[in-house]
Design an enzyme around this catalytic site. Structure first.
Site, PDB file in Angstrom:
ATOM      1  N   HIS A  16      -1.800  -5.248  -4.100  1.00 14.09           N
ATOM      2  CA  HIS A  16      -0.616  -5.700  -3.358  1.00 14.09           C
ATOM      3  C   HIS A  16      -0.827  -5.366  -1.893  1.00 14.09           C
ATOM      4  O   HIS A  16      -0.520  -4.253  -1.439  1.00 14.09           O
ATOM      5  CB  HIS A  16       0.638  -5.026  -3.930  1.00 14.09           C
ATOM      6  CG  HIS A  16       1.925  -5.473  -3.300  1.00 14.09           C
ATOM      7  ND1 HIS A  16       3.134  -5.379  -3.945  1.00 14.09           N
ATOM      8  CD2 HIS A  16       2.195  -6.018  -2.086  1.00 14.09           C
ATOM      9  CE1 HIS A  16       4.091  -5.837  -3.158  1.00 14.09           C
ATOM     10  NE2 HIS A  16       3.550  -6.215  -2.016  1.00 14.09           N
ATOM     11  N   HIS A  18      -0.740  -7.404   2.012  1.00 13.51           N
ATOM     12  CA  HIS A  18      -0.579  -8.578   2.873  1.00 13.51           C
ATOM     13  C   HIS A  18      -1.551  -8.414   4.034  1.00 13.51           C
ATOM     14  O   HIS A  18      -1.415  -7.451   4.810  1.00 13.51           O
ATOM     15  CB  HIS A  18       0.857  -8.661   3.391  1.00 13.51           C
ATOM     16  CG  HIS A  18       1.876  -8.680   2.286  1.00 13.51           C
ATOM     17  ND1 HIS A  18       2.392  -9.844   1.776  1.00 13.51           N
ATOM     18  CD2 HIS A  18       2.441  -7.668   1.576  1.00 13.51           C
ATOM     19  CE1 HIS A  18       3.251  -9.553   0.807  1.00 13.51           C
ATOM     20  NE2 HIS A  18       3.309  -8.238   0.658  1.00 13.51           N
ATOM     21  N   GLU A 199      12.330  -5.561  -5.336  1.00 13.01           N
ATOM     22  CA  GLU A 199      12.122  -4.642  -4.205  1.00 13.01           C
ATOM     23  C   GLU A 199      13.515  -4.348  -3.638  1.00 13.01           C
ATOM     24  O   GLU A 199      13.982  -3.215  -3.672  1.00 13.01           O
ATOM     25  CB  GLU A 199      11.206  -5.294  -3.152  1.00 13.01           C
ATOM     26  CG  GLU A 199      10.907  -4.394  -1.943  1.00 13.01           C
ATOM     27  CD  GLU A 199      10.063  -5.089  -0.868  1.00 13.01           C
ATOM     28  OE1 GLU A 199      10.032  -6.338  -0.828  1.00 13.01           O
ATOM     29  OE2 GLU A 199       9.441  -4.364  -0.048  1.00 13.01           O
ATOM     30  N   ASP A 277       0.664  -2.424   0.514  1.00 10.45           N
ATOM     31  CA  ASP A 277       1.587  -3.448   0.994  1.00 10.45           C
ATOM     32  C   ASP A 277       1.267  -3.906   2.428  1.00 10.45           C
ATOM     33  O   ASP A 277       0.619  -4.926   2.611  1.00 10.45           O
ATOM     34  CB  ASP A 277       3.036  -2.959   0.864  1.00 10.45           C
ATOM     35  CG  ASP A 277       4.064  -4.086   0.700  1.00 10.45           C
ATOM     36  OD1 ASP A 277       3.654  -5.258   0.649  1.00 10.45           O
ATOM     37  OD2 ASP A 277       5.268  -3.780   0.608  1.00 10.45           O
TER      38      ASP A 277
END
Ligand code: HPA
Ligand code: ZN
Length: 326
Positions: A16, A18, A199, A277
């Site tokens: 995970h 980005h 989330e 993340d």
């Protein structure tokens, strides 16, 4: 601390991440300068001082500003290579990374420019270090279904480079079912499917991701713990949760790291993993996420080992590829 040393040494995966969230302020200023684009902040320090978020949207506002200096293939290559170099040094052996094509298309940066830069860096990491990877194209959920379909059309020439699709950006008000037909089309093309859910959004959104979309895994999933039937369903389907401890702290999804639910997830038999993340914004990469759990929760060696193992078996590598790391 022995546990921290062991967590650093373990071979790890990142599921995970980005890529636009790995944009370190120094690199952001350097690329802004070479592209002659103005940033809203006049120094690295002023930018970093703005990294104080009370929710997901606070962060997203800065995240989209930051990525707006990315214009050329070289920019996407440099961004991706800097991230891969960093996590290679942390014993990350396999990455499955998101990119947000719509965040660049809106600025007239073509799909081709984006994916060529990112993909070339992934290939170089494979060649230099044997690091393996998957690339996940993520749809921005605050935009329309039509925009997602347009993005999918642009991706068609590159499907051999794209392993799966995801769903990110502002969760509240944008449930997974908004993109049901897009995800059906993606599946028909043989793409894997994941979605950010739970989330900030309610358990209902996690249900939709599982039952309506039929996701292969769930990104975050924190709020699934509010619904016992949902917990049972995630257990039964052995769905992986890509949990992001430092992200949760920075975006106030958890109030205190000592209350982070990841050990509870493991105790419930849920397949939780550790991920970073948007590490440039949330205060740390893979090893920092492990270190924070070790420092603030009562996590033990068996649990740390389980988390790393889940990251391998929850990845989209084949069983044969996974077995190399187990
Ligand atoms: N949540 C939703 N969208 C995002 C995130 C996140 O943590 N990071 C980048 N886009
Ligand atoms: Zn995310």
């Amino acid at each position: 601390n022995t546990l921290i040393a062991l967590s650093k040494a373990m071979p790890k995966t990142e599921l995970h991440l980005h890529i636009e969230g790995t944009f370190e302020p120094e690199q952001m200023f350097a690329i802004a300068q070479r592209n002659q684009v103005a940033l809203k902040y006049d120094s690295v320090e002023a930018l970093i001082a703005a990294y104080q978020f009370t929710n997901l949207q606070d962060f997203l506002d800065l995240y989209y500003q930051g990525m707006s200096v990315l214009l050329h293939e070289e920019d996407f290559y440099d961004l991706t290579m800097a991230y891969l170099t960093k996590v290679h040094s942390e014993n990350v052996v396999h990455v499955e990374i998101f990119f947000d094509p719509q965040g660049h298309l809106s600025r007239d940066v073509s799909f081709d420019v984006q994916i060529k830069g990112i993909y070339r860096a992934l290939q170089d990491a494979k060649q230099q270090w044997g690091m393996t990877s998957k690339l996940i194209m993520s749809f921005l959920r605050h935009l329309s279904e039509e925009s997602a379909f347009e993005t999918l059309a642009l991706a068609k020439p590159y499907l051999k480079w794209i392993d799966g699709v995801g769903l990110d950006s502002s969760e509240l008000g944008h449930p997974p079912e908004k993109f049901l037909r897009v995800f059906q089309a993606c599946k028909a093309l043989g793409l894997k499917v994941t979605a950010h859910a739970g989330e900030e959004g309610p358990p209902e959104y996690v249900w939709q991701a599982i039952e309506d979309i039929g996701v292969d895994r769930i990104d975050h999933g924190n709020r699934a713990l509010e619904d016992n039937n949902l917990i049972c369903t995630i257990q039964q389907r052995n769905l992986t949760l890509t949990v992001c401890p430092l992200s949760n702290l920075k975006l106030c999804v958890v109030d205190d790291m000592k209350d982070h639910p990841i050990t509870r997830m493991l105790a419930l038999g849920l397949k939780a993993t550790v991920n970073s993340d948007d590490p440039a914004y949330f205060g740390g990469y893979m090893n920092d996420n492990y270190a924070s759990l070790i420092q603030h929760t009562g996590i033990n060696l068996a649990q740390l080992y389980q988390l790393a193992k889940n990251g391998i078996t929850g990845s989209w590598m084949t069983r044969a590829q996974q077995s190399v790391h187990l």
